[in-house]
Design a protein around this motif. Structure first.
Motif, short mmCIF file in Angstrom:
data_model
loop_
_atom_site.label_atom_id
_atom_site.label_comp_id
_atom_site.label_asym_id
_atom_site.label_seq_id
_atom_site.Cartn_x
_atom_site.Cartn_y
_atom_site.Cartn_z
N ARG A 23 105.12 32.58 43.95
CA ARG A 23 105.30 31.66 42.79
C ARG A 23 104.99 30.21 43.14
O ARG A 23 104.16 29.51 42.60
N ARG A 24 105.37 29.77 44.27
CA ARG A 24 105.19 28.20 44.78
C ARG A 24 103.51 28.19 44.95
O ARG A 24 103.11 27.23 44.91
N GLU A 25 102.97 29.06 45.60
CA GLU A 25 101.53 29.18 45.80
C GLU A 25 100.79 28.99 44.57
O GLU A 25 100.01 28.31 44.41
N ALA A 26 101.22 29.84 43.64
CA ALA A 26 100.50 29.78 42.35
C ALA A 26 100.67 28.35 41.43
O ALA A 26 99.74 27.79 41.06
N ALA A 27 101.81 27.69 41.96
CA ALA A 27 102.07 26.47 41.10
C ALA A 27 101.29 25.42 41.65
O ALA A 27 101.35 24.42 41.36
N LYS A 28 100.75 25.60 42.91
CA LYS A 28 100.07 24.50 43.56
C LYS A 28 98.54 24.35 42.83
O LYS A 28 97.87 23.43 43.39
N ALA A 29 98.29 25.31 42.00
CA ALA A 29 96.96 25.20 41.48
C ALA A 29 96.67 23.92 40.72
O ALA A 29 97.54 23.41 40.20
N GLU A 30 95.37 23.42 40.84
CA GLU A 30 95.29 21.99 40.34
C GLU A 30 94.24 22.12 38.96
O GLU A 30 93.80 23.41 38.71
N PRO A 31 94.30 21.22 38.10
CA PRO A 31 93.45 21.51 36.99
C PRO A 31 92.04 21.86 37.37
O PRO A 31 91.44 21.54 38.31
#
Length: 114
Positions: A104-112
């Protein structure tokens, strides 16, 4: 918006980091989240006229959308969480929950645009 490839699946890119753009991306690519997104927005921001919660709101829903836009990743996280709930061995259950949280944390690091 273009699409990107993550873990072999074609997923939509992350939107601009604004509530309006995130809402549009959720409506288009993860509509199952839309009711909760709008309910949360209304309760914590629109009905209170308080903008202080906007950063926390965006962090939460950015992560939710980042996960939901990738069905295979979302399925893996939910499988880990479900398996952990049924696992009688505490150490194994804890490891599964920790792995789900890491994903979940890795996915949330995605940038625009990613």
């Amino acid at each position: 918006m273009t699409t990107a490839s993550i873990t072999g699946a074609t997923v939509p890119p992350m939107p601009e980091k604004t509530p309006k753009a995130l809402r549009a991306a959720i409506a288009q690519h993860a509509p199952k989240l839309l009711v909760d997104f709008e309910r949360h927005w209304r309760r914590d921001i629109m009905d209170t006229y308080d903008l202080a919660p906007v950063p926390a709101f965006m962090a939460r829903w950015w992560g939710e959308y980042a996960l939901a836009r990738n069905p295979s990743l979302e399925a893996e996280v939910h499988r880990l969480e479900d398996d952990a709930a049924q696992e009688p061995d505490y150490a194994r259950a804890k490891a599964m929950i920790e792995e789900a949280g890491r994903l979940r944390r890795e996915a949330a690091k995605a940038e625009p645009g990613q």
